[in-house]
Design a protein around this motif. Structure first.
Motif, PDB file in Angstrom:
ATOM      1  N   ILE A 159      53.740  38.229  53.533  1.00 43.39           N
ATOM      2  CA  ILE A 159      53.387  39.536  53.314  1.00 43.39           C
ATOM      3  C   ILE A 159      52.282  40.085  54.007  1.00 43.39           C
ATOM      4  N   PRO A 160      52.609  41.405  54.724  1.00 44.41           N
ATOM      5  CA  PRO A 160      51.438  41.939  55.403  1.00 44.41           C
ATOM      6  C   PRO A 160      50.253  42.392  54.625  1.00 44.41           C
ATOM      7  N   LYS A 161      49.363  42.569  55.152  1.00 41.71           N
ATOM      8  CA  LYS A 161      47.960  43.051  54.339  1.00 41.71           C
ATOM      9  C   LYS A 161      48.085  44.202  53.823  1.00 41.71           C
ATOM     10  N   GLU A 162      48.892  45.244  54.804  1.00 43.05           N
ATOM     11  CA  GLU A 162      49.059  46.571  54.207  1.00 43.05           C
ATOM     12  C   GLU A 162      49.857  46.691  52.945  1.00 43.05           C
ATOM     13  N   TRP A 163      50.689  45.863  53.068  1.00 42.53           N
ATOM     14  CA  TRP A 163      51.570  45.869  51.679  1.00 42.53           C
ATOM     15  C   TRP A 163      50.951  45.353  50.498  1.00 42.53           C
ATOM     16  N   MET A 164      49.951  44.696  50.625  1.00 46.24           N
ATOM     17  CA  MET A 164      49.107  44.126  49.576  1.00 46.24           C
ATOM     18  C   MET A 164      48.213  45.243  49.115  1.00 46.24           C
ATOM     19  N   ARG A 165      47.592  46.110  50.104  1.00 47.89           N
ATOM     20  CA  ARG A 165      46.802  47.339  49.678  1.00 47.89           C
ATOM     21  C   ARG A 165      47.512  48.144  49.082  1.00 47.89           C
ATOM     22  N   THR A 166      48.817  48.216  49.345  1.00 44.25           N
ATOM     23  CA  THR A 166      49.738  49.398  48.656  1.00 44.25           C
ATOM     24  C   THR A 166      49.743  49.042  47.014  1.00 44.25           C
ATOM     25  N   ILE A 167      49.821  47.887  46.826  1.00 48.03           N
ATOM     26  CA  ILE A 167      49.890  47.445  45.293  1.00 48.03           C
ATOM     27  C   ILE A 167      48.487  47.014  44.518  1.00 48.03           C
ATOM     28  N   GLY A 168      47.415  47.497  45.319  1.00 45.18           N
ATOM     29  CA  GLY A 168      46.223  47.615  44.743  1.00 45.18           C
ATOM     30  C   GLY A 168      45.397  46.303  44.880  1.00 45.18           C
ATOM     31  N   VAL A 169      45.837  45.516  45.700  1.00 43.90           N
ATOM     32  CA  VAL A 169      45.269  44.263  46.258  1.00 43.90           C
ATOM     33  C   VAL A 169      44.514  44.543  47.640  1.00 43.90           C
ATOM     34  N   ASN A 170      43.008  44.826  47.343  1.00 45.42           N
ATOM     35  CA  ASN A 170      42.421  45.124  48.509  1.00 45.42           C
ATOM     36  C   ASN A 170      41.774  43.897  49.216  1.00 45.42           C
ATOM     37  N   ASP A 171      41.256  43.838  50.560  1.00 43.87           N
ATOM     38  CA  ASP A 171      41.009  42.817  51.194  1.00 43.87           C
ATOM     39  C   ASP A 171      39.927  41.830  50.607  1.00 43.87           C
ATOM     40  N   HIS A 172      38.953  42.307  49.901  1.00 46.18           N
ATOM     41  CA  HIS A 172      37.951  41.569  49.261  1.00 46.18           C
ATOM     42  C   HIS A 172      38.500  40.766  48.063  1.00 46.18           C
ATOM     43  N   LEU A 173      39.381  41.329  47.316  1.00 51.99           N
ATOM     44  CA  LEU A 173      40.042  40.630  46.174  1.00 51.99           C
ATOM     45  C   LEU A 173      41.123  39.749  46.633  1.00 51.99           C
ATOM     46  N   TYR A 174      41.695  39.902  47.838  1.00 56.46           N
ATOM     47  CA  TYR A 174      42.628  38.802  48.249  1.00 56.46           C
ATOM     48  C   TYR A 174      41.854  37.809  48.743  1.00 56.46           C
ATOM     49  N   HIS A 175      40.696  38.042  49.388  1.00 51.96           N
ATOM     50  CA  HIS A 175      39.836  37.042  49.849  1.00 51.96           C
ATOM     51  C   HIS A 175      39.366  36.091  48.742  1.00 51.96           C
ATOM     52  N   ILE A 176      38.836  36.720  47.623  1.00 49.43           N
ATOM     53  CA  ILE A 176      38.578  35.922  46.497  1.00 49.43           C
ATOM     54  C   ILE A 176      39.459  35.060  46.040  1.00 49.43           C
ATOM     55  N   GLY A 177      40.698  35.744  45.815  1.00 51.41           N
ATOM     56  CA  GLY A 177      41.932  34.890  45.465  1.00 51.41           C
ATOM     57  C   GLY A 177      42.407  33.599  46.325  1.00 51.41           C
ATOM     58  N   ALA A 178      42.313  34.111  47.362  1.00 51.87           N
ATOM     59  CA  ALA A 178      42.709  32.987  48.614  1.00 51.87           C
ATOM     60  C   ALA A 178      41.664  31.652  48.526  1.00 51.87           C
ATOM     61  N   VAL A 179      40.445  32.156  48.884  1.00 53.01           N
ATOM     62  CA  VAL A 179      39.580  31.174  48.757  1.00 53.01           C
ATOM     63  C   VAL A 179      39.091  30.357  47.579  1.00 53.01           C
ATOM     64  N   TYR A 180      38.674  31.004  46.536  1.00 57.29           N
ATOM     65  CA  TYR A 180      38.267  30.549  45.347  1.00 57.29           C
ATOM     66  C   TYR A 180      39.608  29.951  44.399  1.00 57.29           C
ATOM     67  N   ILE A 181      40.435  30.678  44.255  1.00 60.40           N
ATOM     68  CA  ILE A 181      41.804  30.272  43.432  1.00 60.40           C
ATOM     69  C   ILE A 181      42.465  29.178  44.331  1.00 60.40           C
ATOM     70  N   GLY A 182      42.761  29.590  45.515  1.00 63.74           N
ATOM     71  CA  GLY A 182      43.620  28.753  46.339  1.00 63.74           C
ATOM     72  C   GLY A 182      42.985  27.374  46.794  1.00 63.74           C
ATOM     73  N   GLY A 183      41.363  27.482  46.746  1.00 70.91           N
ATOM     74  CA  GLY A 183      40.569  26.404  47.263  1.00 70.91           C
ATOM     75  C   GLY A 183      40.726  25.370  45.709  1.00 70.91           C
ATOM     76  N   LEU A 184      40.767  26.067  44.835  1.00 67.82           N
ATOM     77  CA  LEU A 184      40.744  25.200  43.430  1.00 67.82           C
ATOM     78  C   LEU A 184      42.061  24.298  43.527  1.00 67.82           C
ATOM     79  N   PHE A 185      43.119  25.051  43.579  1.00 67.45           N
ATOM     80  CA  PHE A 185      44.626  24.363  43.661  1.00 67.45           C
ATOM     81  C   PHE A 185      44.711  23.386  44.815  1.00 67.45           C
TER      82      PHE A 185
END
Length: 226
Positions: free
Chosen positions: A70-96
């Motif tokens: 999924i391109p990052k531009e598509w993520m932004r259009t649904i309300g997931v900005n870069d900072h929010l995505y980074h938190i999810g990818a690093v912390y939630i992704g890191g946990l799993f």
């Protein structure tokens, strides 16, 4: 020349091996499609390791699909900005990722250190375990360490673009030139396991018992002795 092989020729070779190997094995070697069970030899470590692995690997797999596909531009259009995505990818992704790593460590240690389990395992079984363990280690390291150290690196602007272009047969290897080594090794070993997949016990992943879906019960008959 090396970059052309690593990021153009090698991935396509692995994908071709994945497709052709599965077709060949399904047609000519279906009797070895499922994995040999070692549950009757040792169960406790298998259950805990398998549980941790599957709890972690399913969200990790969805995270890879989202991050690469999924391109990052598509993520932004649904309300997931870069900072929010980074938190999810690093912390939630890191946990799993850590849960997946702990499960894989237990499963690999069980296969290697338990003599009875090791005797039941083929060389390819052990190789697959070790390779998966290495891939997961690199993934966790890339997520928790490399992303922390190299703040300016965004894999969605490099690896993800290269990967999507690869799937539509327009790969540009220059996207991979600035990618950190840990991410590169993670990607290369990931393609390697894809290429080896049809020739190992990993094919049992596709053995879903669809014929039992919808059955409310299984009837057992007891034979009467006459």
């Amino acid at each position: 020349m090396i970059d052309q092989f690593l990021w153009l020729i090698f991935p396509y070779l692995c994908l071709a091996s994945f497709i052709i190997g599965h077709i060949y094995r399904y047609k000519h070697d279906q009797f070895t499609w499922t994995a040999k069970s070692s549950e009757f030899i040792e169960k406790k470590q298998l259950v805990i390791g398998s549980l941790l692995f599957h709890i972690g690997v399913i969200p990790v797999a969805f995270g890879h699909v989202a991050g690469l596909g999924i391109p990052k531009e598509w993520m932004r259009t649904i309300g997931v900005n870069d900072h929010l995505y980074h938190i999810g990818a690093v912390y939630i992704g890191g946990l799993f990722g850590v849960l997946t790593l702990l499960g894989m460590l237990m499963l690999t240690a069980r296969r290697v250190t338990k003599r009875s389990v090791r005797k039941l395992s083929s060389s390819s079984d052990i190789a697959v375990n070790v390779l998966l363990l290495l891939i997961i280690c690199l993934g966790v390291y890339s997520t928790l360490v490399t992303n922390t150290i190299q703040h300016d690196f965004d894999y969605r602007e490099t690896i993800s673009v290269w990967f999507r272009d690869l799937l539509i047969f327009r790969p540009d290897v220059s996207y991979m030139s600035s990618v950190p080594l840990s991410f590169k090794l993670h990607m290369l070993l990931g393609f390697l396991i894809i290429g080896l997949w049809p020739y190992t016990r990993l094919v049992h992943v596709w053995s879903v018992p669809l014929s039992y879906v919808g059955r409310s019960y299984i009837l057992y008959r007891r034979h009467k002795h006459r």
